[in-house]
Scaffold this motif. Structure first.
Motif, mmCIF file in Angstrom:
data_model
loop_
_atom_site.group_PDB
_atom_site.id
_atom_site.type_symbol
_atom_site.label_atom_id
_atom_site.label_comp_id
_atom_site.label_asym_id
_atom_site.label_seq_id
_atom_site.Cartn_x
_atom_site.Cartn_y
_atom_site.Cartn_z
ATOM 1 N N GLY A 1 0.596 -1.160 -0.082
ATOM 2 C CA GLY A 1 -0.383 0.025 -0.169
ATOM 3 C C GLY A 1 1.190 1.478 -0.207
ATOM 4 N N ASP B 1 -0.426 4.311 1.796
ATOM 5 C CA ASP B 1 -0.222 4.909 2.574
ATOM 6 C C ASP B 1 -0.850 4.498 4.249
ATOM 7 O OD1 ASP B 1 -3.002 4.641 2.331
ATOM 8 O OD2 ASP B 1 -2.869 6.400 0.943
ATOM 9 N N LEU B 2 -1.188 4.866 5.369
ATOM 10 C CA LEU B 2 -1.502 4.130 6.577
ATOM 11 C C LEU B 2 -2.604 3.247 6.421
ATOM 12 C CD1 LEU B 2 -1.008 3.415 9.511
ATOM 13 C CD2 LEU B 2 -2.304 5.793 9.973
ATOM 14 N N LYS B 3 -3.591 4.445 5.493
ATOM 15 C CA LYS B 3 -5.314 3.466 5.251
ATOM 16 C C LYS B 3 -4.895 2.215 4.309
ATOM 17 C CE LYS B 3 -9.476 4.449 3.450
ATOM 18 N NZ LYS B 3 -10.588 5.400 3.198
ATOM 19 N N GLU B 4 -3.953 2.681 3.556
ATOM 20 C CA GLU B 4 -4.091 1.483 2.786
ATOM 21 C C GLU B 4 -3.453 0.157 3.351
ATOM 22 O OE1 GLU B 4 -2.505 2.142 -1.776
ATOM 23 O OE2 GLU B 4 -4.427 2.838 -1.619
ATOM 24 N N ARG B 5 -2.345 0.078 4.044
ATOM 25 C CA ARG B 5 -1.664 -0.472 4.709
ATOM 26 C C ARG B 5 -2.789 -1.417 6.093
ATOM 27 N NH1 ARG B 5 2.361 2.370 3.936
ATOM 28 N NH2 ARG B 5 2.602 3.810 6.046
ATOM 29 N N THR B 6 -3.177 -0.877 6.067
ATOM 30 C CA THR B 6 -4.138 -1.353 7.445
ATOM 31 C C THR B 6 -4.848 -1.733 6.886
ATOM 32 O OG1 THR B 6 -3.675 0.461 8.470
ATOM 33 C CG2 THR B 6 -5.192 -0.809 8.711
ATOM 34 N N LEU B 7 -5.371 -1.430 5.536
ATOM 35 C CA LEU B 7 -6.601 -2.391 5.057
ATOM 36 C C LEU B 7 -5.529 -3.677 4.960
ATOM 37 C CD1 LEU B 7 -9.017 -0.011 3.425
ATOM 38 C CD2 LEU B 7 -9.820 -1.458 5.080
ATOM 39 N N ASP C 1 -3.106 -5.075 6.108
ATOM 40 C CA ASP C 1 -3.029 -5.973 7.051
ATOM 41 C C ASP C 1 -4.728 -6.965 8.057
ATOM 42 O OD1 ASP C 1 -0.990 -6.098 8.372
ATOM 43 O OD2 ASP C 1 -0.664 -4.204 8.909
ATOM 44 N N HIS D 1 -16.129 -2.283 -3.653
ATOM 45 C CA HIS D 1 -14.899 -1.580 -4.179
ATOM 46 C C HIS D 1 -14.665 -1.497 -5.361
ATOM 47 C CE1 HIS D 1 -10.540 -0.182 -3.996
ATOM 48 N NE2 HIS D 1 -9.792 -1.290 -4.718
ATOM 49 N N VAL E 1 -6.991 -3.842 -2.799
ATOM 50 C CA VAL E 1 -7.173 -2.630 -2.186
ATOM 51 C C VAL E 1 -6.455 -1.426 -2.807
ATOM 52 C CG1 VAL E 1 -5.484 -1.279 0.113
ATOM 53 C CG2 VAL E 1 -6.389 -3.691 0.595
ATOM 54 N N GLY E 2 -6.879 -0.462 -3.363
ATOM 55 C CA GLY E 2 -6.382 0.810 -4.060
ATOM 56 C C GLY E 2 -5.817 0.650 -5.307
#
Length: 224
Positions: free
Chosen positions: A83, A85-91, A93, A145, A151-152
């Motif tokens: 990802g 950014d933090l939001k993408e990395r959290t998703l 994860d 999505h 994600v993303g």
């Protein structure tokens, strides 16, 4: 040229298989040193190569990494599969954690005792959980999505782990995706990414399902 990552684990799937998947998807060649005896594991332990005295262990970039999720995090981050950014990395994860929960059920199934009356029941429950808990969640994610990836709209670690899980559950029930059209299309799409397609070919480092020999070897190494 940097040395290839070296994977230390028995010659089978287990918790190392996800590491193989992520390295292969990133296009990274790696070497493997297979553990076949308790003495080989003891040698790693005595040499202070295993922080918590257990494998998987991956030698990479001058480090000896243990703990499967930490290994996967490092590889995914290094190869831009984690990802932007933090939001993408959290998703990513969150999706990976769910997928690994399902994979853990499949990984541990062959190690139930042959006379365990729950063995076949557990197999049925694994498929049922995939159909009623995990796959509906990912079908909804793809639907909401509306993109090709989880994600993303970019290929990530989450896509790799989900494909691994889908293929492993299909080994238990070939029709498991019959009510999940978006996951079925996802499987076809991700399977055709060149590095993934190569990993799915015969002769790749991908390991087959656990057989009785693998179970016996692992029991001998871990003495259980």
């Amino acid at each position: 040229m940097a040395a290839k990552p070296k994977l230390h684990y028995p010659n089978g799937r287990g918790r190392m298989e996800s590491v193989r998947w992520v390295l292969a998807a990133a296009g990274v060649e790696f070497d493997e040193e297979f553990l076949e005896t308790k003495e080989q594991l003891q040698k790693l332990q005595d040499g202070n190569h295993l922080l918590f005295q257990q494998v998987p262990m991956v030698e990479i970039d001058g480090m000896k990494l243990v703990q499967t999720r930490s290994i996967l995090h490092y590889i995914a981050e290094k190869h831009h599969l984690f990802g932007k950014d933090l939001k993408e990395r959290t998703l990513i994860d969150m999706y990976v954690e769910g997928t690994l929960d399902l994979l853990e059920l499949i990984i541990m199934h062959p190690f139930l005792k042959p006379d365990d009356q729950q063995k076949e029941v557990n197999l049925t429950l694994i498929v049922k959980k995939a159909k009623t808990r995990y796959f509906p969640a990912f079908e909804k994610i793809l639907n909401d999505h509306g993109e090709d990836f989880l994600v993303g709209n970019k290929f990530s670690w989450a896509d790799i782990q989900l494909l691994e899980a889908i293929l492993m559950v299909e080994e238990l029930d070939a029709s498991v995706l019959s009510h999940f059209p978006l996951l079925k299309a996802f499987k076809a799409r991700i399977s055709n990414i060149p590095t993934i397609k190569k990993f799915l070919q015969p002769g790749s480092p991908r390991k087959p399902p656990a057989d009785s020999h693998y179970v016996e070897v692992v029991r001998g190494i871990l003495q259980f």
